[in-house]
Design an enzyme around this catalytic site. Structure first.
Site, PDB file in Angstrom:
ATOM      1  N   HIS A 479       0.840  -1.208   0.000  1.00 50.71           N
ATOM      2  CA  HIS A 479       0.000   0.000   0.000  1.00 50.71           C
ATOM      3  C   HIS A 479       0.869   1.250   0.000  1.00 50.71           C
ATOM      4  O   HIS A 479       0.653   2.177  -0.803  1.00 50.71           O
ATOM      5  CB  HIS A 479      -0.913  -0.017   1.227  1.00 50.71           C
ATOM      6  CG  HIS A 479      -1.841   1.150   1.305  1.00 50.71           C
ATOM      7  ND1 HIS A 479      -3.168   1.067   0.922  1.00 50.71           N
ATOM      8  CD2 HIS A 479      -1.658   2.429   1.723  1.00 50.71           C
ATOM      9  CE1 HIS A 479      -3.748   2.250   1.098  1.00 50.71           C
ATOM     10  NE2 HIS A 479      -2.844   3.083   1.587  1.00 50.71           N
ATOM     11  N   GLU A 480       1.858   1.281   0.873  1.00 47.51           N
ATOM     12  CA  GLU A 480       2.701   2.473   0.965  1.00 47.51           C
ATOM     13  C   GLU A 480       3.620   2.606  -0.253  1.00 47.51           C
ATOM     14  O   GLU A 480       3.899   3.721  -0.705  1.00 47.51           O
ATOM     15  CB  GLU A 480       3.524   2.441   2.253  1.00 47.51           C
ATOM     16  CG  GLU A 480       2.710   2.302   3.541  1.00 47.51           C
ATOM     17  CD  GLU A 480       1.638   3.375   3.701  1.00 47.51           C
ATOM     18  OE1 GLU A 480       1.759   4.452   3.076  1.00 47.51           O
ATOM     19  OE2 GLU A 480       0.668   3.136   4.436  1.00 47.51           O
ATOM     20  N   HIS A 483       1.908   4.399  -3.000  1.00 41.01           N
ATOM     21  CA  HIS A 483       1.829   5.857  -2.868  1.00 41.01           C
ATOM     22  C   HIS A 483       2.996   6.566  -3.561  1.00 41.01           C
ATOM     23  O   HIS A 483       2.909   7.771  -3.825  1.00 41.01           O
ATOM     24  CB  HIS A 483       1.794   6.252  -1.395  1.00 41.01           C
ATOM     25  CG  HIS A 483       0.434   6.178  -0.785  1.00 41.01           C
ATOM     26  ND1 HIS A 483      -0.676   6.762  -1.365  1.00 41.01           N
ATOM     27  CD2 HIS A 483      -0.005   5.605   0.368  1.00 41.01           C
ATOM     28  CE1 HIS A 483      -1.736   6.546  -0.601  1.00 41.01           C
ATOM     29  NE2 HIS A 483      -1.358   5.838   0.444  1.00 41.01           N
ATOM     30  N   GLU A 502      -5.586   7.499  -1.902  1.00 43.56           N
ATOM     31  CA  GLU A 502      -5.883   6.321  -1.079  1.00 43.56           C
ATOM     32  C   GLU A 502      -6.650   5.242  -1.835  1.00 43.56           C
ATOM     33  O   GLU A 502      -6.464   4.051  -1.586  1.00 43.56           O
ATOM     34  CB  GLU A 502      -6.647   6.737   0.169  1.00 43.56           C
ATOM     35  CG  GLU A 502      -5.882   7.682   1.081  1.00 43.56           C
ATOM     36  CD  GLU A 502      -4.578   7.095   1.589  1.00 43.56           C
ATOM     37  OE1 GLU A 502      -4.318   5.896   1.371  1.00 43.56           O
ATOM     38  OE2 GLU A 502      -3.804   7.844   2.199  1.00 43.56           O
TER      39      GLU A 502
END
Length: 773
Positions: A479-480, A483, A502
């Site tokens: 997930h990170e 980003h 997000e």
């Protein structure tokens, strides 16, 4: 735009007058004092008046609102935000010899409130509204307005950049005989516009200029949300000094930093990514369009490690016994909100020698290189871009380090270190070039209020991901990592559109994690379906427990991206404490992207996503930029009545749960099949609401099961149609019709079989015949 703010409201103001003047580069020179829980020092701002940017912003905004717009050609996004948390203060009774400040600042002359306003300026500025809207109003003096809160400003001064040796190269005359304001500003204008290939020399000149003497104090004032600076006689942004130095100090209760202790009981401080971003760490321009580069020198006690969102892997320099200095920089222009710092007694965690050859780093993925070739020049403002670097485009695993409190090094070695290479490689296999050249990963203290936060070149992760196997650690890491592309390298021009960060990260984490595990396609699909079911339940719960106005992904609607003439704006719900605990922008954004991927097919969707990243990296976008480019790049037959307006209406500008997707309908019907009784009125309402007879075969199969289970005779026609038209899936339904021991249902089954048995697959026909006779 009305900038009269309600003190009791929950909107967050962005006060900086970015339409008039822009910070192009920051030079920070700071000391970290754990005894007083204060960071203090200076920040030098190199400015450029915003006349040409004002025109550019206006034309870009108009283009973004046009149906034919291909995308905004300006800007950079914000980082992933995490909720505000109350700082856990470090007790001064706990003695650590290495916590003393390495001081170089001035004597503290603050008043009881910690303010150090220039007394000559006491009657000069009347209100924050005037500060936001002041540009060039006749005889009024120009105001530089910076976003600022929870800071004590000591002094503001102009920097004499002309006094730095060798600055004649920035002017028409090699010898600077007569130094004027205009000449100093000319030097800065030339410096900030140097080409990207001279970035090393440019950083050196920034550093030398930042150390030049001051040449006159400037008048300033502060209010709750801003610092306003003026110079007597400077009536326009062009006349205002283009290099200024601010002496300031943070406050222990400042909302941009958390002073606490790590899991080993050692003091530490880190930026929390709170809704106020970095304005309580240094005076800055917070609006995302205010992109800048920066360099920072930070001093701390020698036993501390200073980590920052810098391009370089900094090493400490010992200044004197017990004090070290750390230096970081970035050359990619980014919003001030992306600046991150963490200072603590961190330990670098390294991989222990591996006895076997099964390391995850030995199985890199091989993405289709044709998809990742960047054609043509980039559309963003000039900087040393990795997308134009041939070696960077093929670098599947970027250099990375892991830091943690000493007590967690074992857990990091066991889980986290093993997962970073395959997760980075998986991300590259999906999206291509990593936007950033390196990655530091820090396990933050236990009071960190989120599982993770991504910033350029650095990632914060919670200790919670380190236990219980690799799944939570891997998914959060993915997930990170996502980003880096969505949220950092490109992101929202209006911070109310958080789903652009997000939603994408939530959708891509499943894709990256499946690739990192090297799952077979059917295994990846099963894992992603399960996670979709869990997210759907979470979204349902959130919709039931949150205010309707907080469930909207595009709350400003047609006003999204609008600012005042000065560039000031407000972030709707930006200070609402409930927002910190909501996941609507994660979940609704995820389901929208899942819907689009299902509609287009994975191959078409991810091919477009790579094209989109190449087109928009280094820039800011609004929702329509993504949606318009998507619709323009897919075959007409796959659009199936999709339009930007319909997606706005169904997904982005309405509260509640969006229109159900087929998989969500399947899940709903599966839950209903578990119910012992359902009234025919309920079934009729279900059919009418979701048009079940027109859905795909998976949905209609469950619908037929409900019809059979509850003997809903009005819909038997749907069962007959399914048995005749969907023979590949109908065998199970024959069994359901027979075991019910209902004469009418058994007659329906035999009638359908007689009509189709001659055309049925032999094996299927034999199985059905055994059921019926």
């Amino acid at each position: 735009m009305d900038m009269q703010l309600d003190p009791a409201g929950d909107d967050l103001p962005l006060m900086a007058n970015t339409s008039h003047i822009l910070v192009k580069h920051y030079v920070l020179d700071l000391d970290v004092d754990f005894e007083s829980q204060v960071i203090e020092g200076t920040i030098v701002l190199f400015l450029e008046d915003g006349d040409r940017f004002k025109k550019q912003n206006r034309s870009v905004e108009e283009a973004c609102q046009s149906e034919s717009n291909k995308g905004c050609k300006l800007g950079m996004p914000e980082p992933c935000h995490v909720p505000v948390t109350n700082a856990m203060t470090f007790s001064s009774e706990m003695e650590y010899n290495d916590c003393a400040i390495c001081s170089k600042g001035e004597k503290d002359t603050s008043d009881k409130d910690g303010n150090h306003d220039n007394q000559e300026h006491a009657a000069g500025i009347s209100s924050s509204k005037r500060c936001c809207d002041t540009g060039n109003h006749g005889s009024e003096e120009f105001l530089l307005v910076l976003d600022c809160c929870d800071l004590s400003v000591l002094k503001v001064e102009e920097v004499d950049v002309a006094a730095v040796p060798g600055m004649g190269k920035f002017t028409r005359s090699p010898e600077l005989t007569v130094v004027s304001e205009e000449l100093r500003n000319q030097i800065v204008r030339e410096l900030v516009t140097w080409p990207a290939n001279r970035w090393r020399e440019q950083l050196d000149y920034y550093a030398r200029c930042s150390q030049a003497a001051g040449c006159g104090e400037l008048l300033f004032d502060t209010d709750t949300w801003s610092l306003q600076i003026r110079k007597t006689g400077a009536q326009t942004a062009t006349d205002f000094p283009h290099a200024i130095r601010i002496w300031y100090k943070t406050k222990p209760e400042g909302r941009s930093v958390t002073w606490t202790s790590d899991q080993s009981g050692r003091p530490c401080v880190y930026t929390v990514g709170s809704p106020v971003n970095n304005r309580a760490l240094f005076p800055c321009q917070e609006p995302p369009v205010a992109m800048s580069t920066w360099q920072a020198t930070v001093r701390a006690a020698a036993s501390f490690v200073v980590l920052m969102s810098g391009e370089n892997s900094a090493k400490p320099t010992q200044l004197w016994e017990g004090c070290s200095s750390w230096y970081y920089y970035v050359t990619m222009p980014m919003p001030a909100s992306t600046f991150t710092i963490a200072v603590g007694c961190w330990t670098e965690v390294k991989m222990e020698p591996c006895s076997s050859g099964d390391s995850a780093t030995e199985t890199p993925f091989s993405p289709p290189e044709a998809d990742f070739r960047h054609v043509g020049v980039c559309s963003h403002m000039e900087y040393p871009c990795r997308f134009q670097n041939a070696s960077a485009t093929t670098q599947q695993i970027i250099p990375h380090r892991v830091f943690a409190p000493v007590c967690l090094t074992g857990a990091c070695q066991e889980t986290l270190l093993q997962l970073i290479p395959p997760c980075l490689s998986a991300a590259h296999s999906v999206l291509g070039t990593h936007p950033f050249s390196r990655l530091d990963v820090l396990i933050v203290p236990a009071n960190f209020p989120s599982l993770g936060m991504a910033s350029p070149h650095i990632m914060f992760l919670s200790q919670s991901i380190l236990t219980g196997g690799s799944h939570l650690c891997g998914t959060r890491l993915c997930h990170e990592i996502a980003h880096a592309w969505f949220g950092l390298a490109l992101g929202a021009r209006d911070w109310t559109e958080e789903w652009l960060s997000e939603g994408f990260a939530s959708h891509l984490e499943d894709v990256f994690w499946a690739a990192a595990q090297q799952l077979a396609p059917h295994e990846a699909r099963e894992q992603q379906e399960l996670r979709a079911c869990l997210r759907w339940r979470r979204l349902q719960d959130e919709m039931q427990s949150s205010p309707a106005e907080m469930q909207v992904l595009r709350p400003n609607k047609d006003k999204t991206g609008h600012t005042s003439d000065s560039g000031a704006s407000v972030i709707k719900h930006g200070l609402n404490p409930e927002k910190s605990f909501m996941q609507v922008h994660y979940l609704k954004g995820y389901f929208l992207l899942r819907f689009l991927a299902e509609r287009l097919g994975d191959e078409t969707y991810f091919s477009f996503l790579r094209k989109f990243v190449h087109a928009f990296h280094g820039q800011l976008i609004l929702s329509q930029d993504f949606l318009q480019m998507l619709l323009e790049n897919i075959p007409e037959e796959k659009r199936l009545e999709l339009s930007v307006e319909n997606i706005y209406q169904d997904w982005l500008e309405s509260s509640g749960i969006p229109k159900l997707l087929p998989d969500q309908l399947v899940l709903l019907l599966e839950h209903l099949l578990e119910q012992k009784t359902l009234s025919h009125r309920t079934l009729q309402s279900l059919q009418r609401t979701y048009h079940l007879q027109d859905q795909d075969a998976e949905v209609r199969h469950r619908w037929c099961e409900l019809i059979v289970k509850h003997k809903f005779t009005k819909a038997y026609e749907s069962v007959e149609r399914f048995l005749q038209e969907d023979q590949a899936m109908g065998v199970y339904l024959y069994g359901e019709l027979m075991v019910s021991e209902d004469a009418r249902q058994q007659q329906l089954a035999r009638r359908c079989f007689e009509r189709t048995r001659e055309q049925m697959d032999r094996s299927s026909a034999q199985v059905v015949a055994d059921m019926l006779f």
